[in-house]
Design an enzyme around this catalytic site. Structure first.
Site, PDB file in Angstrom:
ATOM      1  N   GLY A 176       1.207  -0.838  -2.592  1.00  0.00           N
ATOM      2  CA  GLY A 176       2.304   0.115  -2.719  1.00  0.00           C
ATOM      3  C   GLY A 176       2.161   1.295  -1.776  1.00  0.00           C
ATOM      4  CG  ASP A 177      -0.972   4.251  -2.179  1.00  0.00           C
ATOM      5  OD1 ASP A 177      -0.249   5.242  -2.389  1.00  0.00           O
ATOM      6  OD2 ASP A 177      -1.873   3.899  -2.944  1.00  0.00           O
ATOM      7  CB  SER A 178      -0.406  -0.265   2.638  1.00  0.00           C
ATOM      8  OG  SER A 178      -1.748   0.026   2.300  1.00  0.00           O
ATOM      9  CB  THR A 180       4.815   4.083   0.379  1.00  0.00           C
ATOM     10  OG1 THR A 180       5.248   3.440  -0.832  1.00  0.00           O
ATOM     11  CG2 THR A 180       5.418   5.474   0.449  1.00  0.00           C
ATOM     12  CB  ALA A 181       1.817   4.324   4.836  1.00  0.00           C
TER      13      ALA A 181
END
Length: 404
Positions: A176-178, A180-181
Site C-alpha cells: 500500500g505504501d509503495s 501510494t508513493a
C-alpha cells in the site's frame, strides 16, 4: 554496473526540480526517492538526534541498517526540530526554495504549523504539494493515523488475495505504501508538466493510503454494482481473469512455475502443448468451460518434468511462464543483468552494495544512483548554509539549541 557516490544528481529528466520532504517512513519518502532517481534534488527533513524511523527498520549488518541504504538513497539529509519556531522557520525557507513539497504529517499538525495547503498556496502560488494520509485531507477522518497495511485492507486487494478456504493475505512487502508513493510521484510529475505555464496555480495532490490500490483493481466496483457479485479469493488464479489459465505449478524437482494466458490464442497454445484437440479451444466460451481441465492437466504435466525441461518446452510452444523468482534468482538472472536493473554502488559503511537500478529507464535523459542513504544531517552545511544562506556561526548556534 557500478555506480560511485558523487556530489549530487547527474542529469536525469527531472534535473533542476527541487523537492522538500516533510515525511517519514515509506510512502512519502519513496515518492521522493523515485523523483530523486530521475534527477530531482530532494531534501529529506529529519528530527535532530533520532532521524526518520525508517533508519531503524529491517535487518542490519554489523549494526548498519540495510533498508535505509536503498530507501534513503539520492537525497540530502537535513535535521530540523519542527517543534521549535526556528526549526519551522527554516522549513518555510526550504519550502520557498522548492518546487515540490511532500508530506505525510497529520492534517491538524500541518494546520498548526502553517504547512497546510491553504497557507502555503497563498505564500507560494506555484508550489506542487503531495499530501499523503490514511483517509485523505477532505474526509471527516483526516486526522486519524494511517499505515499502508490498513490501506491495503481497505482497498479491496487483501480480500482478493489468498485461497478460497483460507484467510485474506497481505503481500510480502509494503504494498500500500509503495503503490501510494508511485501514484504520488506520478501526480507530481503530471503537475510539473504545466509548472512553467503563466496560468499555472500550483497543485495539491491529496492521496489516501487506500486509494491507489483501489484505483488499480479496475473491475471490482463495476462488477459489484452491476452484477451484485463480490469478487473473492481465488488462490493463484484471479477472481476476474482475462483468459482461462493463471496459476502456479510445482515441477518434479520442486520448483514453482507460473503459467498465464492473457489472450484466447495464448490459451490455445497451452492446450496444444498439453496435446488437447485444437477444435475444443477455438472460442472464449469453450476455453472458459474447460478452464478446470486445463488447470488439472497442467499440474500433471508440470509434475512430470524438471523446471529446466518445462521452461524449455513452454518456450518452444510459445507458452508464457516463468519460475517464481526469489531474490537469489533475481541476482542470477541474465535478463535483469542485461537490463542493468541491479547496480553496485559504494557505501562508506558497507563497501560495495547491490540494489535496484533506476526504474523507469529513460534513454535520452537517464537517471542515476549517486549515493546510498545519507547519514543523519550530513547535508546541513550545504542546504542550510550554502543554499539558504545561513552563516557558519548561525549553524553552530542552531545546533547548540537542538534546532538542527
Amino acid at each position: 554496473m557500478t555506480t560511485n557516490n558523487a556530489s549530487g544528481p547527474r542529469g536525469g529528466v527531472l534535473s533542476g526540480i527541487k523537492v522538500v520532504e516533510l515525511a517519514h517512513v515509506i510512502a512519502g519518502p519513496l515518492a521522493g526517492t523515485l523523483l530523486a532517481d530521475l534527477g530531482a534534488d530532494v531534501v529529506h527533513v529529519e528530527a535532530p538526534g533520532t532521524g526518520d524511523t525508517a533508519r531503524f527498520q529491517g535487518p542490519d549488518k554489523d549494526g548498519v541498517r540495510l533498508w535505509w541504504k536503498v530507501s534513503g538513497r539520492n537525497k540530502r539529509s537535513v535535521t530540523l526540530d519542527l517543534r521549535q519556531p526556528e526549526g519551522r522557520e527554516l522549513a518555510r525557507e526550504l519550502i520557498a526554495w522548492a518546487d515540490v513539497l511532500i508530506t505525510n504529517m497529520r492534517y491538524s499538525t500541518l494546520e498548526k504549523w502553517g504547512f497546510d495547503w491553504n497557507t502555503l498556496h497563498a505564500q507560494h502560488p506555484k508550489l506542487v504539494m503531495l499530501q499523503i494520509s490514511g483517509n485523505g485531507a477532505t474526509s471527516s477522518a483526516r486526522n486519524d493515523p494511517g499505515f499502508g497495511k490498513v490501506g491495503e485492507a481497505r482497498s479491496g486487494v487483501v480480500h482478493l488475495t489468498g485461497f478460497p478456504d483460507g484467510p485474506p493475505v497481505h503481500t510480502g512487502f509494503s504494498h500500500g505504501d509503495s503503490v501510494t508513493a508511485l501514484m504520488g510521484a506520478f501526480g507530481i510529475a503530471s503537475a510539473l508538466v504545466r509548472r512553467n505555464e503563466p496560468d499555472f496555480t500550483g497543485e495539491w495532490i491529496d492521496i489516501a493510503l487506500f486509494e491507489p490500490l483501489f484505483r488499480l483493481i479496475e473491475w471490482q466496483v463495476i462488477i459489484a454494482d452491476q452484477l451484485g457479485t463480490v469478487p473473492s479469493r481465488a488462490g493463484n488464479q484471479l477472481a476476474v481473469a482475462p483468459a482461462a489459465v493463471v496459476n502456479t505449478f510445482l515441477t518434479a524437482d520442486e520448483v514453482w512455475i507460473t503459467v498465464t494466458s492473457g489472450t484466447p490464442r495464448s490459451v490455445q497454445k497451452i492446450a496444444e502443448m498439453l496435446g488437447e484437440p485444437a477444435e475444443d479451444y477455438r472460442t472464449v466460451q469453450q476455453q472458459t468451460a474447460r478452464k478446470e481441465r486445463l488447470d488439472t492437466l497442467l499440474h500433471k504435466w508440470m509434475s512430470a518434468r524438471t523446471a529446466d525441461v518445462a521452461i524449455k518446452e513452454m518456450a518452444d510452444g510459445e507458452v508464457v511462464g516463468s519460475r517464481v523468482y526469489s531474490a537469489a534468482d533475481i541476482l542470477e538472472d541474465p535478463i535483469y543483468a542485461e537490463r542493468e536493473d541491479i547496480i553496485s554502488i559504494e557505501d562508506r559503511d558497507l563497501g560495495s552494495v547491490k540494489m535496484q537500478g533506476v526504474i523507469p529507464r529513460m534513454h535520452q535523459h537517464p537517471g542515476s544512483v549517486w549515493r546510498t542513504g545519507a547519514h543523519l544531517g550530513e547535508d546541513n552545511d550545504l542546504v542550510l548554509g550554502d543554499w539558504l544562506g545561513r552563516s557558519a556561526a548561525e549553524l553552530v548556534a542552531l545546533a547548540k539549541k537542538g534546532v538542527i
